[in-house]
Design an enzyme around this catalytic site. Sequence first.
Site, PDB file in Angstrom:
ATOM      1  N   ASP A   9       0.962  -1.217   0.037  1.00  0.00           N
ATOM      2  CA  ASP A   9       0.163   0.002  -0.098  1.00  0.00           C
ATOM      3  C   ASP A   9       0.880   1.110  -0.110  1.00  0.00           C
ATOM      4  OD1 ASP A   9      -2.468   1.574   0.714  1.00  0.00           O
ATOM      5  OD2 ASP A   9      -1.556   1.948   2.382  1.00  0.00           O
ATOM      6  N   ASP A  38      -0.068   4.862   0.912  1.00  0.00           N
ATOM      7  CA  ASP A  38      -0.187   6.053   2.156  1.00  0.00           C
ATOM      8  C   ASP A  38      -0.240   5.317   3.612  1.00  0.00           C
ATOM      9  OD1 ASP A  38      -0.480   8.505   0.740  1.00  0.00           O
ATOM     10  OD2 ASP A  38      -2.247   7.727  -0.037  1.00  0.00           O
TER      11      ASP A  38
HETATM   12  P1  B16 Z   1      -6.479  10.205  -3.845  1.00  0.00           P
HETATM   13  P2  B16 Z   1      -3.606   4.169  -0.085  1.00  0.00           P
HETATM   14  C1  B16 Z   1      -5.312   6.112  -0.124  1.00  0.00           C
HETATM   15  O1  B16 Z   1      -4.293   5.619  -0.564  1.00  0.00           O
HETATM   16  C2  B16 Z   1      -5.511   6.893   1.071  1.00  0.00           C
HETATM   17  O2  B16 Z   1      -5.025   6.093   2.411  1.00  0.00           O
HETATM   18  C3  B16 Z   1      -6.887   7.542   1.187  1.00  0.00           C
HETATM   19  O3  B16 Z   1      -6.836   8.487   2.454  1.00  0.00           O
HETATM   20  C4  B16 Z   1      -7.259   8.213   0.037  1.00  0.00           C
HETATM   21  O4  B16 Z   1      -8.484   8.906   0.254  1.00  0.00           O
HETATM   22  C5  B16 Z   1      -7.244   7.580  -1.270  1.00  0.00           C
HETATM   23  O5  B16 Z   1      -5.829   7.009  -1.472  1.00  0.00           O
HETATM   24  C6  B16 Z   1      -7.494   8.241  -2.380  1.00  0.00           C
HETATM   25  O6  B16 Z   1      -6.334   9.153  -2.908  1.00  0.00           O
HETATM   26  O7  B16 Z   1      -7.402  11.322  -3.327  1.00  0.00           O
HETATM   27  O8  B16 Z   1      -5.006  10.743  -3.704  1.00  0.00           O
HETATM   28  O9  B16 Z   1      -6.689   9.675  -5.027  1.00  0.00           O
HETATM   29  O10 B16 Z   1      -3.682   4.124   1.475  1.00  0.00           O
HETATM   30  O11 B16 Z   1      -4.509   3.051  -0.653  1.00  0.00           O
HETATM   31  O12 B16 Z   1      -2.169   4.001  -0.670  1.00  0.00           O
HETATM   32 MG    MG Z   2      -2.783   3.357   3.474  1.00  0.00          MG
END
Ligand code: B16
Ligand code: MG
Length: 219
Positions: free
Chosen positions: A10, A12
Amino acid sequence: MLNVKACIFDLDGVIVDTARHHFAAWQALANELVIPFTEEDNEQLKGVSRVDSLEYILRKGNLILDSATKLQLMDKKNALYLGLAESTTSVDVLEGVVPLMDEMADSKIQIGLGSSSKNARMILKKLDLIHRFDTIVDGNNITLSKPDPEVFLKAAKAMDVSPEHCLVFEDAQSGIEAAKTGGFPVVGVGSGLETAHASFESLNGLSLEGIIGKLDFSQ
Ligand code: B16
Ligand code: MG
C-alpha cells in the site's frame, strides 16, 4: 514457511506518511462545510477512495449535494493535498521500506503497488522509488475501492502470481479486509491491526524472513 513470490505495498501509511496530508486536507474541507471531522473519522477513510471519502463526510453532515458540487469539492481537496505533499522527497520514505525492498530484489521477489490513490505514481516519483516496482495498480486502475480486493487482485495478476504467494503490506483496516477477502497473506503496519496475519508498529529493522516467520493464519 510461506513461499512468497511477490509483495504488494500500500502507499499512504506504509511507504510514506502522506496519510497526515489526506487528513489535513479533508479536515480543511469539512471545516468549510461546518461538518465535524475527527481523527477517528479519518481512520475510517484510510485506503478509501476520494469519492467514497467525500460521501462519508457529507453523510456525517447530513448534506446532500449535486454531482457538479461534489466534483468541485473533490478537486479542492486534491489541490489542498497536492499543496501539502508538494515538498515530499526520498527522505520521507518510511524507515525500513528501502532495506526490505533491497532484500526482495536480491531474492528475486517481485514488488507491486496496490493503492487507492490517484496520486500514487506522482508520489512514487518524488520518493525516487518508482523504478523498483514491477507493477503499479492505483486509484486510476480500479472501479471498487478497498475493502474490495480488486486493487490487490489486479496487481497479483499483473505479476502472474496467485494471491496466496503474494504478501500484502497495509496500514488500513479497509486494506487488511481487502487482502483477506482476496486470499492474500497480509501484514499490518501500525497499531490496532490485529486482524492482519502479522502486525508491526513499523517496518524499521525487519527482514522479510523475520516477517514471514511471524505470520499466523489461525484467525
Ligand atoms: P487520492 P492508499 C489512499 O491511499 C489513502 O489512504 C486515502 O486516504 C485516500 O483517500 C485514497 O488513497 C485516495 O487518494 O485522493 O490521492 O486519489 O492508502 O490506498 O495508498
Ligand atoms: Mg494506506
